[in-house]
Structures are given as C-alpha cells and as structure tokens.
Design a protein around this motif. Structure first.
Motif, PDB file in Angstrom:
ATOM      1  N   ALA A 192      45.318 -10.677  66.778  1.00  0.00           N
ATOM      2  CA  ALA A 192      45.218 -11.715  67.804  1.00  0.00           C
ATOM      3  C   ALA A 192      46.309 -11.546  68.857  1.00  0.00           C
ATOM      4  CB  ALA A 192      45.321 -13.087  67.156  1.00  0.00           C
ATOM      5  N   THR A 193      46.086 -12.144  69.999  1.00  0.00           N
ATOM      6  CA  THR A 193      47.095 -12.101  71.056  1.00  0.00           C
ATOM      7  C   THR A 193      48.404 -12.700  70.551  1.00  0.00           C
ATOM      8  OG1 THR A 193      46.287 -14.205  71.913  1.00  0.00           O
ATOM      9  CG2 THR A 193      45.445 -12.205  72.962  1.00  0.00           C
ATOM     10  N   GLY A 194      49.502 -12.134  70.999  1.00  0.00           N
ATOM     11  CA  GLY A 194      50.821 -12.608  70.614  1.00  0.00           C
ATOM     12  C   GLY A 194      51.367 -11.981  69.350  1.00  0.00           C
ATOM     13  N   GLN A 195      50.533 -11.294  68.622  1.00  0.00           N
ATOM     14  CA  GLN A 195      50.963 -10.687  67.357  1.00  0.00           C
ATOM     15  C   GLN A 195      51.671  -9.353  67.580  1.00  0.00           C
ATOM     16  OE1 GLN A 195      50.638 -12.221  64.200  1.00  0.00           O
ATOM     17  NE2 GLN A 195      50.198 -13.885  65.635  1.00  0.00           N
ATOM     18  N   ARG A 196      52.193  -8.816  66.479  1.00  0.00           N
ATOM     19  CA  ARG A 196      52.891  -7.534  66.489  1.00  0.00           C
ATOM     20  C   ARG A 196      52.233  -6.621  65.466  1.00  0.00           C
ATOM     21  NH1 ARG A 196      58.436  -5.389  66.821  1.00  0.00           N
ATOM     22  NH2 ARG A 196      58.744  -3.947  65.076  1.00  0.00           N
ATOM     23  N   VAL A 252      42.518  -6.360  70.301  1.00  0.00           N
ATOM     24  CA  VAL A 252      43.266  -7.616  70.382  1.00  0.00           C
ATOM     25  C   VAL A 252      42.298  -8.707  70.810  1.00  0.00           C
ATOM     26  CG1 VAL A 252      45.228  -8.811  71.404  1.00  0.00           C
ATOM     27  CG2 VAL A 252      45.331  -6.331  71.019  1.00  0.00           C
ATOM     28  N   THR A 253      42.185  -9.759  69.999  1.00  0.00           N
ATOM     29  CA  THR A 253      41.211 -10.837  70.296  1.00  0.00           C
ATOM     30  C   THR A 253      41.920 -12.122  70.709  1.00  0.00           C
ATOM     31  OG1 THR A 253      41.175 -11.546  68.010  1.00  0.00           O
ATOM     32  CG2 THR A 253      39.581  -9.865  68.652  1.00  0.00           C
ATOM     33  N   GLU A 282      48.626  -8.397  74.068  1.00  0.00           N
ATOM     34  CA  GLU A 282      47.740  -9.005  75.055  1.00  0.00           C
ATOM     35  C   GLU A 282      46.364  -8.351  74.945  1.00  0.00           C
ATOM     36  OE1 GLU A 282      49.647  -8.347  78.800  1.00  0.00           O
ATOM     37  OE2 GLU A 282      51.462  -9.459  78.235  1.00  0.00           O
ATOM     38  N   LEU A 283      45.358  -9.038  75.494  1.00  0.00           N
ATOM     39  CA  LEU A 283      44.000  -8.497  75.433  1.00  0.00           C
ATOM     40  C   LEU A 283      43.943  -7.089  76.018  1.00  0.00           C
ATOM     41  CD1 LEU A 283      41.896 -11.625  76.493  1.00  0.00           C
ATOM     42  CD2 LEU A 283      42.263 -10.736  74.191  1.00  0.00           C
ATOM     43  N   GLY A 284      44.713  -6.863  77.066  1.00  0.00           N
ATOM     44  CA  GLY A 284      44.715  -5.570  77.738  1.00  0.00           C
ATOM     45  C   GLY A 284      45.321  -4.438  76.935  1.00  0.00           C
ATOM     46  N   ASP A 285      45.928  -4.756  75.813  1.00  0.00           N
ATOM     47  CA  ASP A 285      46.494  -3.705  74.949  1.00  0.00           C
ATOM     48  C   ASP A 285      45.427  -3.085  74.060  1.00  0.00           C
ATOM     49  OD1 ASP A 285      49.409  -5.798  74.482  1.00  0.00           O
ATOM     50  OD2 ASP A 285      49.047  -4.224  75.984  1.00  0.00           O
TER      51      ASP A 285
END
Lengths: 113, 114
Positions: free
Chosen positions: B14-18, B113-114, B82-85
């Motif tokens: 998910a977005t924000g994750q590592r 990335v969702t 981010e979604l763009g990653d």
C-alpha cells in the motif's frame, strides 16, 4: 532529458523479413553501444554490442550499423523468425570510470508466422 | 538463466509503506546495478555498487536507498511508497566496475503499490 532516442516504438514484420530498429544519441562521449533483448517476464539480455571504431558488426542474424558522424546506430535482424518476437533496447555507455548504461525506450517487435 | 537471482518475484503493498528487494549477483561478479522499468520511462538506471561501495548514482529518489553486503548480495529499500513507484525493478551484475562489462540481468521484481 532522454539521451538515447529509439524508434519505432513497435514493429510488425512477417517471418523472413528484416526489421530495422534505430537509435540516436546526443552525448559524443558515448563509446559503447549494446543492444539488449527482453522476452516477457524476463530480464534484458545482451544481444550484440559495438564500439565506434567500426561501422558494422554481425553476430549470426543480428547486425549493428553505426554512423558516428550522425550519432546514430541501428539493429538489423536478418531472416527474422517468430522466436525473435521480443522487446529490443539500445543503450549507450562511456568506457571509462564507473560508467552506466543509458537505455532507449525500447521497440516491441512481433514477427508473424 | 543469467545466474542473477531476485526476490520476491512479485510484491503488492500500500501507499506509504516500505519494502526491500533483494538481489544475489552471479558467482564472481563484484558489481551490482539496480534499474527501474516502467512503461512510460523505460529502463532507468538507479544505482551501482562495486564490492560493497557505491560507485554510480542515477535517477534514484531520496526515498530509495540501497546497499551491498560483504557477501555481495544487494538490497534496494523503497520507502514512503507512492502509486507511481509501481514498476519492474531489475538487478544486474557484472564482473568489473570501471569501464564496460557485460551486465547480466535478473528476472526482476514486479512491485505494485495500491
């Protein structure tokens, strides 16, 4: 800024045809020009490479033509086969220091039976 | 088979994750390179390590970092995703560092990335 421009984006040829993929570069310091072939689900693999001291290099059915004055190089695939269907990337690098490969955006080739 | 291994093959987060992507170079290769492949940007060089030391840097975002360990395997860490990653991330290895050496690419890790 794209330093290596590749065309066309996609290409369809019949079996036995000779697809030609073109690349143009801007940085005159580039002195190593490889072509990579990538099949779906796989990483790119080196196909053939040329240095600017020669104008042409052949390996099997694959030929690179190099025009230093025009800053262009191209890949020709002789007697193309359906198994050649893949994405092809040209790249350029400087043969000194810790240089890296700058890739073109790729050409998706389909060879129809 | 190039001899370069990458894990995992697929990663959905998910977005924000590592996340951490792992690469093992071919036996004997000292250089490891990381690339990002997306439909609009093509293959973009991110970073190179040679025998544990960072040697070249490309268009790598500050949110991304990498390292090469004493056993020569490498990890690429992507944070604040981010979604763009979303992209394919390839690792390549070569025997040398300076000058031109053939780079052998792994099968890639597909990050969504969702």
């Amino acid at each position: 800024q794209q330093q290596v421009k590749q065309s066309p984006q996609s290409l369809i040829v019949q079996k036995g045809g000779i697809p030609i993929i073109n690349c143009a570069y801007e940085n005159t310091a580039f002195d190593y020009f490889p072509w990579y072939q990538q099949f779906p689900g796989k990483g790119p693999a080196l196909l053939i490479a040329i240095r600017p001291d020669v104008s042409e290099k052949k390996e099997g059915r694959f030929t690179i033509s190099f025009n230093k004055s025009a800053k262009q190089f191209s890949l020709h695939i002789m007697d193309s086969q359906p198994g050649d269907s893949a994405t092809y990337f040209c790249a350029a690098s400087i043969n000194s220091g810790y240089s890296t490969l700058t890739f073109g955006k790729g050409t998706m080739l389909l060879v129809s039976p | 088979d190039s001899g370069v291994t990458q894990t995992p093959k697929h990663l959905i987060t998910a977005t924000g994750q590592r996340v951490t992507l792992r690469c093992s170079p071919r036996s004997g290769d000292l250089s490891v390179y990381w690339y990002q492949q997306s439909l609009d940007q093509g293959l973009q060089f991110l970073i190179q390590y040679y025998n544990g030391e960072e040697r070249a840097k490309g268009n790598i975002l500050e949110r991304f970092s990498a390292q090469q360990f004493p056993d020569l395997h490498s990890e690429l860490n992507l944070s604040s995703l981010e979604l763009g990653d979303s992209a394919l991330y390839f690792c390549a290895s070569s025997v040398g560092g300076q000058g031109v050496y053939e780079q052998y690419f792994g099968p890639g890790t597909r990050l969504t990335v969702t």
